[in-house]
Write a protein that holds these residues in place. Structure first.
Motif, PDB file in Angstrom:
ATOM      1  N   SER A   1       0.807  -1.213   0.000  1.00 22.69           N
ATOM      2  CA  SER A   1       0.000   0.000   0.000  1.00 22.69           C
ATOM      3  C   SER A   1       0.845   1.270   0.000  1.00 22.69           C
ATOM      4  CB  SER A   1      -0.943   0.002   1.208  1.00 22.69           C
ATOM      5  OG  SER A   1      -1.818  -1.107   1.160  1.00 22.69           O
ATOM      6  N   ALA A   2       1.995   1.238   0.675  1.00 26.56           N
ATOM      7  CA  ALA A   2       2.811   2.454   0.778  1.00 26.56           C
ATOM      8  C   ALA A   2       3.307   2.926  -0.573  1.00 26.56           C
ATOM      9  CB  ALA A   2       3.989   2.202   1.715  1.00 26.56           C
ATOM     10  N   ASN A   3       3.346   2.035  -1.563  1.00 25.67           N
ATOM     11  CA  ASN A   3       3.759   2.426  -2.916  1.00 25.67           C
ATOM     12  C   ASN A   3       2.642   3.095  -3.693  1.00 25.67           C
ATOM     13  OD1 ASN A   3       6.357   1.462  -2.729  1.00 25.67           O
ATOM     14  ND2 ASN A   3       5.856  -0.538  -3.569  1.00 25.67           N
ATOM     15  N   GLY A   4       1.433   3.091  -3.144  1.00 24.78           N
ATOM     16  CA  GLY A   4       0.298   3.607  -3.890  1.00 24.78           C
ATOM     17  C   GLY A   4      -0.274   2.611  -4.878  1.00 24.78           C
ATOM     18  N   GLU A   5       0.040   1.328  -4.695  1.00 29.37           N
ATOM     19  CA  GLU A   5      -0.491   0.320  -5.615  1.00 29.37           C
ATOM     20  C   GLU A   5      -2.004   0.226  -5.512  1.00 29.37           C
ATOM     21  OE1 GLU A   5       1.585  -3.367  -4.978  1.00 29.37           O
ATOM     22  OE2 GLU A   5       3.542  -2.368  -5.018  1.00 29.37           O
ATOM     23  N   GLN A   6      -2.642  -0.038  -6.636  1.00 28.29           N
ATOM     24  CA  GLN A   6      -4.103  -0.055  -6.710  1.00 28.29           C
ATOM     25  C   GLN A   6      -4.658  -1.413  -7.115  1.00 28.29           C
ATOM     26  OE1 GLN A   6      -3.633   3.762  -9.100  1.00 28.29           O
ATOM     27  NE2 GLN A   6      -5.673   4.056  -8.242  1.00 28.29           N
ATOM     28  N   GLN A   7      -3.834  -2.451  -6.970  1.00 28.92           N
ATOM     29  CA  GLN A   7      -4.287  -3.805  -7.250  1.00 28.92           C
ATOM     30  C   GLN A   7      -4.230  -4.621  -5.965  1.00 28.92           C
ATOM     31  OE1 GLN A   7      -0.911  -3.156  -7.676  1.00 28.92           O
ATOM     32  NE2 GLN A   7      -0.496  -4.673  -6.071  1.00 28.92           N
ATOM     33  N   ILE A   8      -4.886  -5.768  -6.001  1.00 27.59           N
ATOM     34  CA  ILE A   8      -4.698  -6.780  -4.969  1.00 27.59           C
ATOM     35  C   ILE A   8      -4.303  -8.065  -5.688  1.00 27.59           C
ATOM     36  CG2 ILE A   8      -7.169  -7.409  -4.952  1.00 27.59           C
ATOM     37  CD1 ILE A   8      -6.780  -8.035  -1.932  1.00 27.59           C
ATOM     38  N   TYR A   9      -3.328  -8.773  -5.122  1.00 24.19           N
ATOM     39  CA  TYR A   9      -2.859 -10.013  -5.730  1.00 24.19           C
ATOM     40  C   TYR A   9      -3.773 -11.154  -5.299  1.00 24.19           C
ATOM     41  CZ  TYR A   9       1.358  -7.320  -6.729  1.00 24.19           C
ATOM     42  OH  TYR A   9       2.243  -6.374  -7.184  1.00 24.19           O
ATOM     43  N   VAL A  10      -4.306 -11.860  -6.280  1.00 25.22           N
ATOM     44  CA  VAL A  10      -5.261 -12.932  -6.007  1.00 25.22           C
ATOM     45  C   VAL A  10      -4.721 -14.250  -6.553  1.00 25.22           C
ATOM     46  CG1 VAL A  10      -7.226 -11.352  -6.041  1.00 25.22           C
ATOM     47  CG2 VAL A  10      -6.534 -12.496  -8.163  1.00 25.22           C
ATOM     48  N   ASP A  11      -5.397 -15.313  -6.203  1.00 23.00           N
ATOM     49  CA  ASP A  11      -5.164 -16.646  -6.756  1.00 23.00           C
ATOM     50  C   ASP A  11      -6.446 -17.426  -6.509  1.00 23.00           C
ATOM     51  OD1 ASP A  11      -4.745 -18.651  -4.296  1.00 23.00           O
ATOM     52  OD2 ASP A  11      -3.798 -16.744  -3.790  1.00 23.00           O
TER      53      ASP A  11
ATOM     54  N   ILE B   1      -7.376  -6.504  -9.966  1.00 25.33           N
ATOM     55  CA  ILE B   1      -6.865  -7.765  -9.453  1.00 25.33           C
ATOM     56  C   ILE B   1      -5.684  -8.160 -10.342  1.00 25.33           C
ATOM     57  CG2 ILE B   1      -9.013  -8.553  -8.424  1.00 25.33           C
ATOM     58  CD1 ILE B   1      -9.531 -10.233 -10.912  1.00 25.33           C
ATOM     59  N   SER B   2      -4.651  -8.736  -9.729  1.00 24.98           N
ATOM     60  CA  SER B   2      -3.464  -9.124 -10.482  1.00 24.98           C
ATOM     61  C   SER B   2      -2.783 -10.273  -9.746  1.00 24.98           C
ATOM     62  CB  SER B   2      -2.525  -7.930 -10.661  1.00 24.98           C
ATOM     63  OG  SER B   2      -1.467  -8.254 -11.548  1.00 24.98           O
ATOM     64  N   GLY B   3      -1.539 -10.591 -10.159  1.00 26.47           N
ATOM     65  CA  GLY B   3      -0.855 -11.735  -9.588  1.00 26.47           C
ATOM     66  C   GLY B   3       0.586 -11.447  -9.227  1.00 26.47           C
ATOM     67  N   ILE B   4       1.052 -12.165  -8.217  1.00 19.40           N
ATOM     68  CA  ILE B   4       2.443 -12.142  -7.785  1.00 19.40           C
ATOM     69  C   ILE B   4       2.881 -13.570  -7.533  1.00 19.40           C
ATOM     70  CG2 ILE B   4       1.880 -11.888  -5.319  1.00 19.40           C
ATOM     71  CD1 ILE B   4       4.355 -10.093  -5.065  1.00 19.40           C
ATOM     72  N   LEU B   5       4.145 -13.874  -7.834  1.00 16.65           N
ATOM     73  CA  LEU B   5       4.739 -15.170  -7.527  1.00 16.65           C
ATOM     74  C   LEU B   5       6.063 -14.918  -6.831  1.00 16.65           C
ATOM     75  CD1 LEU B   5       4.156 -16.938 -10.964  1.00 16.65           C
ATOM     76  CD2 LEU B   5       2.895 -17.396  -8.850  1.00 16.65           C
ATOM     77  N   THR B   6       6.311 -15.614  -5.724  1.00 14.86           N
ATOM     78  CA  THR B   6       7.594 -15.510  -5.044  1.00 14.86           C
ATOM     79  C   THR B   6       8.104 -16.907  -4.714  1.00 14.86           C
ATOM     80  OG1 THR B   6       7.295 -15.540  -2.628  1.00 14.86           O
ATOM     81  CG2 THR B   6       6.403 -13.638  -3.803  1.00 14.86           C
ATOM     82  N   THR B   7       9.428 -16.991  -4.578  1.00 14.70           N
ATOM     83  CA  THR B   7      10.031 -18.265  -4.161  1.00 14.70           C
ATOM     84  C   THR B   7      10.417 -18.235  -2.689  1.00 14.70           C
ATOM     85  OG1 THR B   7      12.282 -17.595  -4.816  1.00 14.70           O
ATOM     86  CG2 THR B   7      10.923 -18.741  -6.473  1.00 14.70           C
ATOM     87  N   GLN B   8       9.900 -17.280  -1.923  1.00 12.92           N
ATOM     88  CA  GLN B   8      10.235 -17.212  -0.504  1.00 12.92           C
ATOM     89  C   GLN B   8       9.802 -18.500   0.190  1.00 12.92           C
ATOM     90  OE1 GLN B   8       8.604 -13.879   1.639  1.00 12.92           O
ATOM     91  NE2 GLN B   8      10.134 -14.040   3.264  1.00 12.92           N
TER      92      GLN B   8
ATOM     93  N   ILE C   1      10.976 -12.621  -6.885  1.00  9.49           N
ATOM     94  CA  ILE C   1       9.596 -12.151  -6.949  1.00  9.49           C
ATOM     95  C   ILE C   1       9.324 -11.699  -8.376  1.00  9.49           C
ATOM     96  CG2 ILE C   1       7.882 -10.536  -6.030  1.00  9.49           C
ATOM     97  CD1 ILE C   1       9.863 -10.102  -3.652  1.00  9.49           C
ATOM     98  N   VAL C   2       8.198 -12.095  -8.927  1.00 13.85           N
ATOM     99  CA  VAL C   2       7.756 -11.582 -10.219  1.00 13.85           C
ATOM    100  C   VAL C   2       6.292 -11.194 -10.067  1.00 13.85           C
ATOM    101  CG1 VAL C   2       7.212 -13.916 -11.095  1.00 13.85           C
ATOM    102  CG2 VAL C   2       7.621 -12.016 -12.701  1.00 13.85           C
ATOM    103  N   ASN C   3       5.934  -9.995 -10.519  1.00  9.07           N
ATOM    104  CA  ASN C   3       4.581  -9.507 -10.290  1.00  9.07           C
ATOM    105  C   ASN C   3       4.213  -8.444 -11.310  1.00  9.07           C
ATOM    106  OD1 ASN C   3       6.547  -7.815  -8.623  1.00  9.07           O
ATOM    107  ND2 ASN C   3       4.702  -6.540  -8.516  1.00  9.07           N
ATOM    108  N   LEU C   4       2.926  -8.169 -11.381  1.00 11.40           N
ATOM    109  CA  LEU C   4       2.406  -7.077 -12.196  1.00 11.40           C
ATOM    110  C   LEU C   4       1.554  -6.198 -11.296  1.00 11.40           C
ATOM    111  CD1 LEU C   4       1.971  -5.571 -14.810  1.00 11.40           C
ATOM    112  CD2 LEU C   4       0.188  -7.238 -15.429  1.00 11.40           C
ATOM    113  N   ALA C   5       2.136  -5.083 -10.864  1.00  9.81           N
ATOM    114  CA  ALA C   5       1.410  -4.114 -10.039  1.00  9.81           C
ATOM    115  C   ALA C   5       0.672  -3.126 -10.938  1.00  9.81           C
ATOM    116  CB  ALA C   5       2.370  -3.386  -9.104  1.00  9.81           C
ATOM    117  N   MET C   6      -0.294  -2.442 -10.356  1.00  9.82           N
ATOM    118  CA  MET C   6      -1.037  -1.399 -11.071  1.00  9.82           C
ATOM    119  C   MET C   6      -1.085  -0.162 -10.187  1.00  9.82           C
ATOM    120  SD  MET C   6      -1.909  -2.637 -14.048  1.00  9.82           S
ATOM    121  CE  MET C   6      -3.130  -1.428 -14.577  1.00  9.82           C
ATOM    122  N   GLY C   7      -0.441   0.905 -10.642  1.00  8.62           N
ATOM    123  CA  GLY C   7      -0.449   2.162  -9.921  1.00  8.62           C
ATOM    124  C   GLY C   7       0.749   2.328  -9.015  1.00  8.62           C
ATOM    125  N   SER C   8       1.274   3.576  -8.952  1.00 10.06           N
ATOM    126  CA  SER C   8       2.428   3.853  -8.101  1.00 10.06           C
ATOM    127  C   SER C   8       2.472   5.335  -7.748  1.00 10.06           C
ATOM    128  CB  SER C   8       3.724   3.470  -8.806  1.00 10.06           C
ATOM    129  OG  SER C   8       4.847   3.881  -8.063  1.00 10.06           O
TER     130      SER C   8
END
Length: 339
Positions: free
Chosen positions: A111-121, A165-172, A291-298
């Motif tokens: 949220s602190a980046n101003g992102e306007q998406q939520i990562y879903v699955d 709505i968008s997606g993120i993948l991490t190997t954490q 981490i690989v992701n597609l954010a929307m808004g900053s």
């Protein structure tokens, strides 16, 4: 892609045009080879990063590597257990909180980046306690598409009123490595508010260090960014150093974007040609995960902006593969430890 604790000022220095013929890539798919040889910079660097795309051959050497991780995306990314579709929480974060209920969005956006998406699955339920069945991941002919789309109006209350709505993948918790070469082969999507990224964080959960292997500025066709972030121990201030590269056709052609992490330097590559490097800053002590992701808004990342009526209804970050290599033993037989 800067995390929640990022200061308001990001020093991304320089805008350099990389000639298209030197970095041309075929718009086709490539499997990850088991071994790889990279031409790398060898002359000393300072803490300040620099462009190196015009280095003379006498200042370059060859580095051999072997593959330790690869995903060619021939199946859904959540099918093989290599990736998770959210940021990880701490020991006190209940497993159930990842999948639904009030507050479950905490690890599904920054949220602190101003992102306007939520990562879903498909398992995620938002404010609901049952899965909504939303899947931002598509696989077709060996290409993974992370799709960002406007949130259906009837689901906005359940999805914390996020615009997309968008997606993120991490190997954490799945894969991390100290030193080696980390690479993505992808196309960079365009549009107002569009912010694709492939990046790395420390496996111990600390921040920084952060390596932004590549980010796209959705409003600027062909503009890709590669940045290193670190903390000054004496002042606790965050420092960032990186460059923009102009790569015509980056949105329509697959290109390789990578970073080689050695003990003494980080070297950034486009299509396996070194384009910038920096002496490894202080604090790069632990293995890193991807981490690989597609954010929307900053708020802060120039060339992205907030989403508005001109933003695409749907946009895809297309990824051919993600691969990791470890540095081979040197002539004395000594090899860097992998943890």
């Amino acid at each position: 892609m800067i995390g929640e604790l990022t200061p308001r000022i990001l020093l991304v220095i320089g805008y350099v045009a990389v000639t298209a013929p030197a970095l041309a890539a075929h718009d086709d798919l490539e499997a990850a080879s088991a071994a790889l040889t990279l031409q790398v910079t060898t002359d000393p660097t300072t803490t300040a990063c620099r462009r190196v795309e015009d280095q003379p051959p006498t200042s370059l050497a060859f580095r051999s590597l072997h593959r330790t991780f690869s995903d060619d995306f021939d199946e859904h990314p959540l099918a093989g257990g290599r990736w998770v579709p959210h940021y990880a929480g701490g020991a006190a974060w209940p497993e159930a909180r990842y999948w639904g209920g009030d507050g479950s969005d905490f690890k599904r956006k920054t949220s602190a980046n101003g992102e306007q998406q939520i990562y879903v699955d498909p398992r995620y339920g938002g404010r609901m306690n049952t899965p909504l069945g939303l899947d931002p991941f598509r696989v077709h002919n060996g290409v993974l598409s992370i799709v960002a789309s406007r949130t259906p109006p009837d689901l906005k209350p359940a999805l914390f009123d996020n615009e997309y709505i968008s997606g993120i993948l991490t190997t954490q918790g799945k894969f991390s490595q100290k030193y080696g070469y980390f690479e993505i082969r992808a196309k960079m999507p365009l549009g107002r508010g569009v912010w694709p990224a492939f990046w790395m964080l420390a496996d111990d959960g600390g921040w920084p260090p952060e390596v932004d292997v590549v980010e796209g500025r959705g409003e600027r066709p062909g503009d890709v960014v590669m940045t290193t972030h670190w903390r000054i121990p004496s002042t606790q201030r965050i420092q960032s150093c990186g460059f923009d590269f102009n790569l015509p056709g980056a949105e329509s052609e697959f290109h390789n974007y990578g970073v080689l992490w050695e003990e003494d330097r980080l070297i950034y590559f486009i299509d396996r040609k070194p384009v910038s490097d920096i002496r490894v800053p202080i604090g790069y002590d632990d293995p890193m995960y991807m981490i690989v992701n597609l954010a929307m808004g900053s708020k802060f990342f120039l060339g992205v902006g907030f989403v508005d009526a001109s933003s695409p209804e749907s946009v895809a970050f297309e990824i051919d593969r993600i691969s990791v290599y470890q540095i081979d033993a040197n002539p004395t037989g000594v090899m860097t430890d992998v943890r």
